[in-house]
Design a protein around this motif. Structure first.
Motif, PDB file in Angstrom:
ATOM      1  N   ILE A   1       6.583   5.471 -11.670  1.00 54.19           N
ATOM      2  CA  ILE A   1       6.674   4.213 -12.424  1.00 54.19           C
ATOM      3  C   ILE A   1       7.583   3.225 -11.697  1.00 54.19           C
ATOM      4  O   ILE A   1       7.276   2.030 -11.574  1.00 54.19           O
ATOM      5  N   THR A   2       8.707   3.713 -11.188  1.00 53.24           N
ATOM      6  CA  THR A   2       9.630   2.841 -10.448  1.00 53.24           C
ATOM      7  C   THR A   2       8.952   2.234  -9.224  1.00 53.24           C
ATOM      8  O   THR A   2       9.098   1.035  -8.934  1.00 53.24           O
TER       9      THR A   2
ATOM     10  N   LEU B   1       0.816  -1.211   0.000  1.00 50.97           N
ATOM     11  CA  LEU B   1       0.000   0.000   0.000  1.00 50.97           C
ATOM     12  C   LEU B   1       0.852   1.266   0.000  1.00 50.97           C
ATOM     13  O   LEU B   1       0.523   2.240  -0.676  1.00 50.97           O
ATOM     14  N   ALA B   2       1.944   1.264   0.760  1.00 52.89           N
ATOM     15  CA  ALA B   2       2.792   2.456   0.786  1.00 52.89           C
ATOM     16  C   ALA B   2       3.466   2.682  -0.565  1.00 52.89           C
ATOM     17  O   ALA B   2       3.590   3.822  -1.025  1.00 52.89           O
ATOM     18  N   LEU B   3       3.894   1.610  -1.216  1.00 51.83           N
ATOM     19  CA  LEU B   3       4.472   1.749  -2.556  1.00 51.83           C
ATOM     20  C   LEU B   3       3.458   2.341  -3.527  1.00 51.83           C
ATOM     21  O   LEU B   3       3.756   3.268  -4.288  1.00 51.83           O
ATOM     22  N   ARG B   4       2.244   1.806  -3.503  1.00 57.08           N
ATOM     23  CA  ARG B   4       1.198   2.288  -4.409  1.00 57.08           C
ATOM     24  C   ARG B   4       0.835   3.734  -4.115  1.00 57.08           C
ATOM     25  O   ARG B   4       0.722   4.566  -5.027  1.00 57.08           O
ATOM     26  N   ASN B   5       0.654   4.030  -2.828  1.00 51.62           N
ATOM     27  CA  ASN B   5       0.231   5.386  -2.468  1.00 51.62           C
ATOM     28  C   ASN B   5       1.287   6.431  -2.799  1.00 51.62           C
ATOM     29  O   ASN B   5       0.973   7.508  -3.307  1.00 51.62           O
TER      30      ASN B   5
ATOM     31  N   VAL C   1      -5.029  -4.039 -10.539  1.00 48.96           N
ATOM     32  CA  VAL C   1      -5.168  -2.585 -10.432  1.00 48.96           C
ATOM     33  C   VAL C   1      -3.810  -1.907 -10.540  1.00 48.96           C
ATOM     34  O   VAL C   1      -3.657  -0.887 -11.224  1.00 48.96           O
ATOM     35  N   LEU C   2      -2.797  -2.478  -9.895  1.00 46.99           N
ATOM     36  CA  LEU C   2      -1.460  -1.892  -9.965  1.00 46.99           C
ATOM     37  C   LEU C   2      -0.938  -1.885 -11.401  1.00 46.99           C
ATOM     38  O   LEU C   2      -0.339  -0.906 -11.852  1.00 46.99           O
ATOM     39  N   ARG C   3      -1.170  -2.965 -12.105  1.00 39.74           N
ATOM     40  CA  ARG C   3      -0.650  -3.032 -13.477  1.00 39.74           C
ATOM     41  C   ARG C   3      -1.387  -2.052 -14.388  1.00 39.74           C
ATOM     42  O   ARG C   3      -0.784  -1.447 -15.284  1.00 39.74           O
ATOM     43  N   LEU C   4      -2.682  -1.878 -14.181  1.00 41.33           N
ATOM     44  CA  LEU C   4      -3.410  -0.871 -14.952  1.00 41.33           C
ATOM     45  C   LEU C   4      -2.889   0.529 -14.642  1.00 41.33           C
ATOM     46  O   LEU C   4      -2.700   1.357 -15.549  1.00 41.33           O
ATOM     47  N   GLN C   5      -2.656   0.796 -13.355  1.00 37.82           N
ATOM     48  CA  GLN C   5      -2.123   2.112 -12.992  1.00 37.82           C
ATOM     49  C   GLN C   5      -0.750   2.329 -13.615  1.00 37.82           C
ATOM     50  O   GLN C   5      -0.433   3.433 -14.084  1.00 37.82           O
ATOM     51  N   LEU C   6       0.066   1.278 -13.633  1.00 36.92           N
ATOM     52  CA  LEU C   6       1.381   1.386 -14.262  1.00 36.92           C
ATOM     53  C   LEU C   6       1.241   1.667 -15.754  1.00 36.92           C
ATOM     54  O   LEU C   6       1.951   2.520 -16.306  1.00 36.92           O
ATOM     55  N   ALA C   7       0.332   0.968 -16.418  1.00 36.37           N
ATOM     56  CA  ALA C   7       0.133   1.185 -17.861  1.00 36.37           C
ATOM     57  C   ALA C   7      -0.284   2.623 -18.129  1.00 36.37           C
ATOM     58  O   ALA C   7       0.216   3.273 -19.062  1.00 36.37           O
ATOM     59  N   HIS C   8      -1.183   3.159 -17.324  1.00 40.61           N
ATOM     60  CA  HIS C   8      -1.633   4.546 -17.525  1.00 40.61           C
ATOM     61  C   HIS C   8      -0.492   5.526 -17.295  1.00 40.61           C
ATOM     62  O   HIS C   8      -0.349   6.527 -18.019  1.00 40.61           O
TER      63      HIS C   8
ATOM     64  N   ASP D   1       5.850   0.257 -23.840  1.00 45.80           N
ATOM     65  CA  ASP D   1       5.838  -0.389 -22.524  1.00 45.80           C
ATOM     66  C   ASP D   1       4.413  -0.507 -22.001  1.00 45.80           C
ATOM     67  O   ASP D   1       4.036  -1.516 -21.385  1.00 45.80           O
ATOM     68  N   ALA D   2       3.613   0.532 -22.241  1.00 50.25           N
ATOM     69  CA  ALA D   2       2.222   0.488 -21.791  1.00 50.25           C
ATOM     70  C   ALA D   2       1.466  -0.626 -22.500  1.00 50.25           C
ATOM     71  O   ALA D   2       0.694  -1.379 -21.879  1.00 50.25           O
TER      72      ALA D   2
END
Length: 875
Positions: free
Chosen positions: A730-731, A711-715, A745-752, A762-763
């Motif tokens: 992105i990192t 959660l901390a990484l995502r936030n 969800v994380l992978r979608l956020q990364l793609a966006h 990459d997206a």
């Protein structure tokens, strides 16, 4: 019989020693006649050289070497030197039991403590069903203790079951030491060290099952020693019965039972030749398992604590086999590699050095290992197996995550290994004290006096060091916390807890004290109670529910309960409310309440002469923040205090008092309890209130404690994105995906984010990964289609849209795009956008970025797959 009527071992013996012994000596060693030996050697060409004959003659008459056979190997493996217990030994054992019992009674919990205490107290008091595997023997003993004694508190009565069982373990362990060590001083010292060892002591003073578990291990060890002394059917039956009873207390006793069964077969193999004895031993081991039938009887009474409701045979089996925790256990075992395993062993070693006051005491154990192996080979092997299973074996099986709560939880399973260490320490002391016997009389008396004083100091040191940590007699915050949670809620409320301490403290208040039973707990047993939500479902919601996987099923039922519960709804921790429009979570004392926007505004609006209601709600909780230093040594107290300080700061922040909130948060500290959830929640709250730099600092604090905290990484990634720091975001998201590669969800956020940062190829690769990982998800096909369309690859875009529609035909916007492509039409401005992006990044020609999707919320700690943040009692 083999060649020439000789056994394999006789043939091997003769061929191994014929060049060193004459035929008569070989005959004595092999049990054959001299003639048979001579004939066999002649047949196999066993001719002695002249040098062999001279050497044999020069040696003269000497004893025959012992012939190795499975029987001689068995005797060597079960070598055991014991002595009978005398009157003085009985007095020492009684003194060890009484002294331990008094020490534990003085430090016993007077009210609910952390870990599983609240839930176990509720089960014992109301004769309910504890968490898997149910602990029926402990349940019976604790229920009897609770109802047999009319004075002191329920918590003290049930804690005394642990205290007396642990004291009995110390006395039984001393009996083993007195029988297997030559020095009484060494035996008493080793037993005393174990009695005050850190983990054993802390488990002896709370409502838990591990004191009884240790008692059974000590008793099984003593019974195995007695069986080795005299091979009688009665002693074998007693060992089998105790092993069965130990399994009725905790299923982790199964592998240890196998060790003691193997030990019994080795020390008394002749007993196994009697079918009556074998059948009797099996019956003695199996019959105690009938105690598990207590659980469906208890469940049939519909008690307050009824974990798993094991009324049916299927439900009982799932409960006993801990099926609820199987998924979590499998995930932990699959994660990590050899380096993680070595790191876990290093953690276990660190806990071993803490048990007896100082790590150097283990040097005595290293000294005792060899001596005990030579003198007590059989028991040494049995104890080594017990220690290995309960240390290395447990470490490998649990594969515990590297987080404070899991490190604290797993160390209770290492207690039997510390008992083995104490035996080895006793062996080291025994060697040293035995060496003093070689001194002359005057020096010997002086040495014994010094040794006695040193042994007293050896026990007094950890006793003094561990007393404050093990003392639970002053722990009151957990009980006060549970009452404060209930006091914060209006009548008829629904409550979503988020961890063991926010659940079990409330179970104690309701199930033991009968306080505020009008409050309904949504997930008392680590899983959402679906029976609460099912009556509130509409027909469409029922259809959707049946089509969802378990994770989505819980989310839908949570949403239904929050929206449709007839009373107010409260949460112990933050959760996303994106699925519940016009609702928000607001701090109400130590928990959150679901409010409308108008209610939230009124909650933080000061009255004419009084503070805002949101701050007034803390008036009854302020005393909880003032905890004395003795309580702060407890793991759960540290967790609760950190969360209370966090909640107090949230209230001040929502009231517009940022500086005061920061001052409160600066008081958060702990050396045992995990703070990462609290730091993440603070960061999420600061991000919501427009303080991104402060938020990032708290996310960094959470990641400093656990660099893999999802959660901390995502936030932090989302906050960095909103600050325009897309490469760093992105990192961070890629680090999060290393922790959970399958997180959609994380992978979608990364793609966006990759689209926003013009890394369009990459997206597209991320969308392809998503589509490959879940063939039923239409979203990656939809987004990839839009990406391909704007890049000019219309044929592939058409294929992606078609696949997305196949998976979800209800997507009107996708259907329109697909129709437009098939008609050869494009959106106005697409060519200009494409050309601009191609000019900006030649490597991503024909793949311009998509319009940015709506922002993702920064969230606090959410419920895990079991409905709780993993805590000491799970699984």
């Amino acid at each position: 019989m083999g060649q020439a009527g000789l056994t394999f071992w006789q043939r091997r013996y003769l061929t191994a020693y014929y060049r060193d012994c004459d035929d008569a000596t070989l005959a004595l060693g092999s049990g054959l006649s001299t003639l048979r030996v001579t004939e066999y050697l002649a047949r196999v060409g066993g001719t002695r050289s002249a040098g062999d004959l001279r050497r044999i003659a020069a040696a003269g008459v000497k004893p025959a070497p012992e012939m190795f056979t499975p029987e001689t190997a068995r005797r060597a493996m079960t070598r055991l030197q014991t002595r009978p217990l005398r009157g003085i030994d009985g007095l020492l054992i009684a003194a060890m039991f009484l002294g331990s019992a008094v020490l534990y009674a003085l430090t016993c919990a007077r009210t609910v403590t952390g870990e599983d205490a609240g839930e176990l107290l509720a089960a014992a008091h109301g004769f309910g069903v504890p968490h898997p595997p149910g602990y029926p023997l402990w349940l019976l003993l604790s229920w009897a203790a609770d109802h047999a004694v009319p004075w002191v508190s329920v918590a003290w009565r049930v804690s005394m079951v642990s205290a007396l069982a642990s004291a009995a373990a110390n006395g039984l362990f001393l009996a083993v030491l007195l029988k297997t060590l030559r020095s009484r001083l060494a035996a008493v010292t080793a037993a005393g060290l174990f009695a005050v060892s850190l983990t054993h002591w802390t488990q002896a003073v709370i409502p838990e099952v591990y004191g009884l578990n240790t008692c059974f291990i000590a008793l099984q060890t003593l019974l195995l020693v007695r069986l080795a002394e005299r091979h009688t059917a009665g002693r074998l039956l007693a060992l089998a019965a105790v092993s069965g009873l130990s399994l009725a207390n905790h299923t982790s006793a199964a592998p240890l039972g196998a060790v003691f069964a193997l030990g019994a077969a080795l020390v008394a193999p002749e007993l196994l030749r009697s079918p009556r004895v074998v059948i009797g031993a099996l019956a003695a081991a199996i019959l105690p398992l009938a105690l598990f039938l207590v659980l469906p009887l208890a469940a049939a009474r519909h008690p307050y604590a009824n974990w798993g409701n094991p009324e049916t045979a299927e439900a009982l089996w799932k409960h006993i086999t801990r099926e609820q925790y199987a998924g979590v256990q499998a995930e932990q075992q699959a994660a990590g590699g050899y380096d993680d395993y070595l790191a876990r062993l290093a953690i276990m070693t660190h806990w071993a050095t803490r048990q007896f006051g100082s790590g150097w005491v283990l040097l005595l154990a290293a000294l005792g290992v060899l001596g005990l192996f030579l003198r007590q080979t059989g028991l040494w092997l049995a104890m080594l197996a017990v220690g290995w299973i309960c240390s290395v074996g447990v470490t490998q099986f649990t594969a515990f995550p590297f987080e404070r709560e899991h490190l604290y939880a797993v160390q209770i399973f290492w207690i039997p290994a510390w008992l083995v260490l104490a035996w080895w320490i006793g062996g080291g002391l025994d060697l040293l004290l035995d060496g003093m016997q070689r001194l002359h009389a005057g020096a010997r008396r002086t040495a014994h006096a010094v040794a006695a004083a040193a042994c007293v100091a050896l026990v007094a040191w950890p006793a003094s060091a561990h007393y404050a940590t093990a003392d639970r007699s002053r722990t009151t915050l957990i009980a006060d916390y549970g009452r404060a949670i209930l006091d914060a809620m209006d009548p008829g409320a629904l409550y979503f807890p988020s961890s063991d301490h926010s659940t079990f403290s409330v179970l104690y208040q309701q199930g033991v004290l009968g306080y505020r039973t009008d409050v309904t707990i949504a997930d008392k047993y680590g899983q959402l109670d679906e029976s609460l939500a099912l009556p509130l479902l509409e027909s469409g919601e029922r259809q959707l529910l049946n089509a969802l996987p378990s994770g989505g099923r819980r989310a839908l039922l949570e949403s239904v309960l929050i929206r449709k519960w007839p009373g107010p709804v409260y949460c112990a921790n933050r959760r996303e409310l994106g699925d519940i429009p016009q609702r928000t979570l607001q701090p109400v004392g130590p928990i959150y309440k679901v409010m409308t926007a108008d209610e939230a505004k009124a909650w933080w609006t000061p009255g004419a002469q009084r503070a805002a209601p949101g701050l007034q709600s803390w008036d009854r909780c302020a005393a909880l923040l003032e905890v004395d230093d003795r309580q702060r040594l407890d793991f759960t107290v540290q967790m609760v205090l950190a969360e209370l300080l966090g909640m107090r700061g949230f209230a001040l922040l929502d009231a517009g008092q940022l500086d005061e909130a920061k001052q409160v948060w600066s008081r958060i500290e702990a050396d045992l309890a995990p703070l990462k959830q609290t730091f993440n929640n603070i960061g999420a709250a600061l991000a919501e209130h427009g303080q991104p730099e402060l938020a990032v600092a708290y996310f960094a604090a959470a990641l400093a404690e656990d660099p893999r905290y999802l959660l901390a990484l995502r936030n932090e990634a989302l906050v960095r994105r909103d600050q325009g720091q897309r490469p760093l975001a992105i990192t961070l998201l890629r680090q999060a995906l290393e922790v959970t590669p399958g997180e959609r969800v994380l992978r979608l956020q990364l793609a966006h984010l990759l689209e926003d940062d013009d890394k369009l190829l990459d997206a597209l690769a991320e969308y392809e990964t998503l589509a490959a990982s879940d063939g039923s998800d239409p979203v990656p096909w939809r987004d990839a289609g839009r990406l391909l369309e704007r890049g000019g690859d219309l044929r592939k875009a058409e294929q992606a849209y078609a696949e997305s529609l196949r998976l979800d035909p209800g997507q009107q916007d996708v259907a329109e795009r697909l129709q437009r492509l098939r008609l050869g039409l494009t959106d106005p401005g697409d060519e200009a956008v494409a050309q601009a992006d191609n000019d900006h990044d030649p490597e991503s020609a024909a793949l311009p970025r998509l319009p940015r999707l709506p922002g993702d919320p920064v969230v606090g700690q959410r419920f895990d797959s079991m409905g709780h943040v993993a805590g000491p009692g799970r699984p």
